[in-house]
Design a protein around this motif. Structure first.
Motif, PDB file in Angstrom:
ATOM      1  N   UNK A 268      11.998  -5.120  -1.628  1.00 29.47           N
ATOM      2  CA  UNK A 268      12.146  -3.817  -1.883  1.00 29.47           C
ATOM      3  C   UNK A 268      12.863  -3.826  -0.295  1.00 29.47           C
ATOM      4  N   UNK A 269      12.317  -3.659   0.698  1.00 27.24           N
ATOM      5  CA  UNK A 269      12.986  -3.538   1.871  1.00 27.24           C
ATOM      6  C   UNK A 269      14.500  -3.294   1.727  1.00 27.24           C
ATOM      7  N   UNK A 270      15.103  -4.754   1.411  1.00 29.84           N
ATOM      8  CA  UNK A 270      16.130  -5.594   1.770  1.00 29.84           C
ATOM      9  C   UNK A 270      16.781  -4.774   0.395  1.00 29.84           C
ATOM     10  N   UNK A 308      19.345   3.744   3.878  1.00 27.23           N
ATOM     11  CA  UNK A 308      17.895   3.059   3.384  1.00 27.23           C
ATOM     12  C   UNK A 308      17.210   4.125   3.320  1.00 27.23           C
ATOM     13  N   UNK A 309      17.138   5.201   4.094  1.00 20.35           N
ATOM     14  CA  UNK A 309      16.483   6.471   3.725  1.00 20.35           C
ATOM     15  C   UNK A 309      16.927   7.130   3.148  1.00 20.35           C
ATOM     16  N   UNK A 310      18.076   7.505   2.376  1.00 19.17           N
ATOM     17  CA  UNK A 310      17.868   7.616   1.176  1.00 19.17           C
ATOM     18  C   UNK A 310      17.776   7.362   0.229  1.00 19.17           C
ATOM     19  N   UNK A 311      17.390   6.002  -0.323  1.00 18.82           N
ATOM     20  CA  UNK A 311      17.329   5.434  -1.152  1.00 18.82           C
ATOM     21  C   UNK A 311      15.710   5.438  -1.065  1.00 18.82           C
ATOM     22  N   UNK A 312      14.955   5.607   0.278  1.00 19.78           N
ATOM     23  CA  UNK A 312      13.588   5.723   0.748  1.00 19.78           C
ATOM     24  C   UNK A 312      13.435   6.754  -0.135  1.00 19.78           C
ATOM     25  N   UNK A 316      11.315   6.280  -7.291  1.00 18.27           N
ATOM     26  CA  UNK A 316      10.043   6.214  -7.817  1.00 18.27           C
ATOM     27  C   UNK A 316       8.873   5.251  -7.446  1.00 18.27           C
ATOM     28  N   UNK A 317       9.815   4.014  -7.729  1.00 13.25           N
ATOM     29  CA  UNK A 317       9.181   2.565  -8.027  1.00 13.25           C
ATOM     30  C   UNK A 317       8.505   2.297  -7.239  1.00 13.25           C
ATOM     31  N   UNK A 318       7.323   1.440  -7.702  1.00 15.08           N
ATOM     32  CA  UNK A 318       6.299   1.009  -6.267  1.00 15.08           C
ATOM     33  C   UNK A 318       6.917   0.340  -5.168  1.00 15.08           C
ATOM     34  N   UNK A 319       6.251   0.937  -4.012  1.00 16.44           N
ATOM     35  CA  UNK A 319       7.027  -0.400  -2.906  1.00 16.44           C
ATOM     36  C   UNK A 319       6.791  -1.684  -2.698  1.00 16.44           C
ATOM     37  N   UNK A 320       5.789  -1.982  -3.107  1.00 17.37           N
ATOM     38  CA  UNK A 320       5.259  -3.389  -3.396  1.00 17.37           C
ATOM     39  C   UNK A 320       3.924  -4.327  -4.458  1.00 17.37           C
ATOM     40  N   UNK A 369       1.469  -9.048  -8.557  1.00 15.72           N
ATOM     41  CA  UNK A 369       0.990  -8.352  -9.098  1.00 15.72           C
ATOM     42  C   UNK A 369       1.792  -6.379  -9.854  1.00 15.72           C
ATOM     43  N   UNK A 370       1.098  -5.659  -9.892  1.00 13.82           N
ATOM     44  CA  UNK A 370       0.901  -4.336  -9.992  1.00 13.82           C
ATOM     45  C   UNK A 370       1.002  -3.454  -8.481  1.00 13.82           C
ATOM     46  N   UNK A 371       0.675  -3.833  -7.575  1.00 11.71           N
ATOM     47  CA  UNK A 371       1.159  -3.373  -6.120  1.00 11.71           C
ATOM     48  C   UNK A 371       0.163  -2.152  -6.364  1.00 11.71           C
ATOM     49  N   UNK A 372      -1.239  -2.714  -6.282  1.00 13.61           N
ATOM     50  CA  UNK A 372      -2.512  -2.096  -6.572  1.00 13.61           C
ATOM     51  C   UNK A 372      -2.305  -1.976  -5.152  1.00 13.61           C
ATOM     52  N   UNK A 373      -2.119  -0.961  -4.474  1.00 13.24           N
ATOM     53  CA  UNK A 373      -3.078  -0.776  -3.079  1.00 13.24           C
ATOM     54  C   UNK A 373      -3.929  -0.824  -2.685  1.00 13.24           C
TER      55      UNK A 373
END
Length: 445
Positions: A268-270, A308-312, A316-320, A369-373
Motif C-alpha cells: 500500500x505504501x509503495x 504520497x501525502x496527497x494519495x494518502x 478510501x480503501x483499507x491500508x492493510x 484477510x480483510x484488514x481487521x485492525x
C-alpha cells in the motif's frame, strides 16, 4: 624583443594573475615601472559556493591524514582494475550519499567517512555478514542495541539508512574521542575499541610507536584502512575519476521521510508513493514484515513525498489487508494455509518462519484477510515472534533397528515382570491356603 613569461614556469595557480604576460624592453637606460599592491588571494576553499556534483563536495571535506604504504597501492590498483565494480558501488550509493555527506558536515567530521560503506557493505543496505553484521554500516546486534537501533520481529533499524547512519557517526565520534586519531578510530570500528586500546597499551609499554601502522592487529583490520585510503585516492583525483568513467551524482537531497499514521502494508505504501514494491523495499529494507507499524517513518525519494501525502489523504480503501490468526491447537503451516485457502509459502515468508513447522496452541500469525485492525492491535504490540514452534510428536509404530532392539528389550522386560508377578501371585495363593495373612500393601491377584 619583449621577454615572455614561460608557460612552463611552475607557479601556484592562485599566483598566476600577478605575473604579467610580457616585460618592457630594456634599452640603454632603465625604464621605471611602478608595481602596485598585489590583490589578496583566498587561501581557503569557499564552501558556501554550491557545487553541482556531490563528489566535489566530498573532496572538499577530506580531512584525515593520508596513509601511504604498499597495501594502499595494492588496493588502489585492485579497485582501478575493476571499474565495473566501482561503478556499481557508486550507483548503489546514489540514494544515500547526499544524506551521509550532509550528516558528516553537520558534525564537522571528515567526509572520507562517506566512503566507508563501500568497504563495509559495497553500499548494499541488505548486506549480512557471517558474524551477523547487517546494513550499510554493518552493525552487529550488540553494537546496534548499544546505539539504540531497534531490532525486533517487526523491524531491524540496522538496515534503516537514516537510523543506522546516525548510529554509525555516533559510534565513530565516540571512538575518535577515545583515541584522538581517525585511523585508530577506524581500526576500532572494525576490530573493537577494547582490542585497539589494548594493542596501543602493549606498544606503549614496550616503547614502540602507537599509531595505526605500528600496531599488531588481525589481517582484516590491517587491510581495512588501506582499502578506504585507496578509494579516497581514486575518488579524490578528478582525472582518475573521469578516466574510469565513474558516475557523477547530483549534489541534491535524494531521500526524505513521510509518516504512516496507521498500520500500513508495504504494498500500500509503495502504491501511494507511485513506486514499485521493489523500489520501496530497496529504500525501506528495515521492515521485516509485510505490515509497517503506525508512526514508523517511511523513506521515500524527496520528489514523492507530496504525491504520497496527497494519495494518502484521498485514499478510501483499507491500508492493510493482513490480520491476526490465533492457533487454537498444534497445527502445521501447510494445514493452516489449506484451511484459510492461502499459500503456505506466503505465510512462511510473512511470518519469518523456517519452513512448514508445527505451531503450538496460542501462537499468532499474520494471514491475508480483510484488514481487521481490531484483530491486529494486540499482535502489533508484540516485539518478539508471536509464533511458537511446537516440538514434533513422538513417532508411534515405526520399526527400525533401534525400534526392533527396543521392542525386544521391552518384551523381555515385560516377560520378566509377568514371570515375577506370577511367582508372587503363586506364593500369595499358597500362603492364603495355609491360613497366613497377605502382606500389608500388596494385593491378591
Amino acid at each position: 624583443m619583449p621577454l615572455v613569461a614561460s608557460a612552463d614556469l611552475e607557479v601556484h595557480p592562485r599566483l598566476q594573475t600577478s605575473i604579467p604576460s610580457s616585460f618592457p624592453t630594456l634599452g640603454d637606460g632603465l625604464n621605471i615601472m611602478e608595481i602596485g599592491p598585489q590583490p589578496e588571494l583566498p587561501l581557503t576553499i569557499d564552501l558556501t559556493l554550491r557545487s553541482s556534483d556531490i563528489w566535489e563536495r566530498v573532496r572538499n571535506g577530506f580531512a584525515m591524514t593520508d596513509l601511504n604504504d604498499d597495501l594502499v597501492l595494492h588496493y588502489q590498483q585492485w579497485y582501478m582494475a575493476r571499474p565495473g565494480m566501482l561503478r556499481q558501488m557508486i550507483e548503489r550509493s546514489r540514494p544515500y550519499l547526499h544524506h551521509i555527506v550532509e550528516a558528516l558536515e553537520e558534525r564537522g567530521m571528515p567526509t572520507e567517512l562517506a566512503l566507508l560503506p563501500m568497504v563495509e557493505s559495497s553500499f548494499n543496505p541488505m548486506a549480512h555478514s557471517p558474524a551477523a553484521a547487517s546494513g550499510l554500516w554493518q552493525f552487529i546486534p550488540a553494537t546496534g542495541r548499544r546505539f539504540n537501533l531497534e531490532q525486533n520481529w517487526w523491524q531491524d533499524e540496522r538496515r534503516d539508512v537514516f537510523a543506522s547512519t546516525n548510529a554509525a557517526l555516533d559510534y565513530l565520534q565516540t571512538i575518535y574521542d577515545m583515541h584522538g586519531d581517525w585511523h585508530l578510530a577506524l581500526a576500532s570500528y572494525n576490530w573493537g575499541e577494547g582490542a585497539v586500546k589494548r594493542a596501543v597499551e602493549r606498544n606503549a609499554a614496550s616503547g614502540l610507536p602507537t599509531d595505526y601502522p605500528n600496531l599488531r592487529m588481525p589481517k582484516e583490520t590491517r587491510h581495512y584502512v588501506p582499502k578506504l585510503q585507496a578509494l579516497k585516492n581514486i575518488i579524490g583525483n578528478p582525472e582518475t575519476f573521469a578516466r574510469l568513467n565513474l558516475p557523477l551524482i547530483p549534489n541534491e537531497p535524494y531521500l526524505a521521510t513521510a509518516a504512516a499514521p496507521r498500520p500500513m502494508d508495504v504494498k500500500t505504501a509503495a502504491r501511494l508513493a507511485n513506486m514499485s514494491v521493489e523500489e520501496f523495499r530497496h529504500l525501506n529494507p528495515s521492515h521485516n514484515r509485510p505490515i509497517i507499524k503506525a508512526h514508523t517513518p517511511l523513506i521515500l525519494p524527496a520528489d514523492r513525498i507530496a504525491i504520497f501525502n496527497a494519495n494518502l489523504a484521498n485514499n478510501q480503501a483499507p491500508l492493510t489487508q493482513w490480520q491476526a490468526y490465533a492457533v487454537k491447537s498444534p497445527q502445521r503451516i501447510n494445514d493452516i494455509a489449506s484451511q484459510l485457502g492461502v499459500s503456505s509459502r506466503e505465510l512462511i515468508q510473512a511470518n519469518g518462519l523456517p519452513g512448514n513447522v508445527r505451531l503450538a496452541a496460542g501462537s499468532k500469525l499474520l494471514v491475508p484477510g480483510n484488514g481487521n485492525l481490531e484483530s491486529l492491535q494486540r499482535m502489533l504490540g508484540m516485539e518478539s515472534s508471536p509464533a511458537i514452534i511446537a516440538p514434533e510428536p513422538r513417532a508411534r509404530g515405526k520399526k527400525g533397528k533401534k525400534g526392533k532392539a527396543g521392542s525386544a528389550k521391552n518384551k523381555k522386560s515385560a516377560a520378566g515382570k509377568a514371570k515375577a508377578g506370577n511367582s508372587r501371585a503363586s506364593k500369595a495363593r499358597s500362603s492364603a491356603g495355609k491360613g497366613k495373612p497377605t502382606p500389608r500393601g500388596k494385593k491378591k491377584r
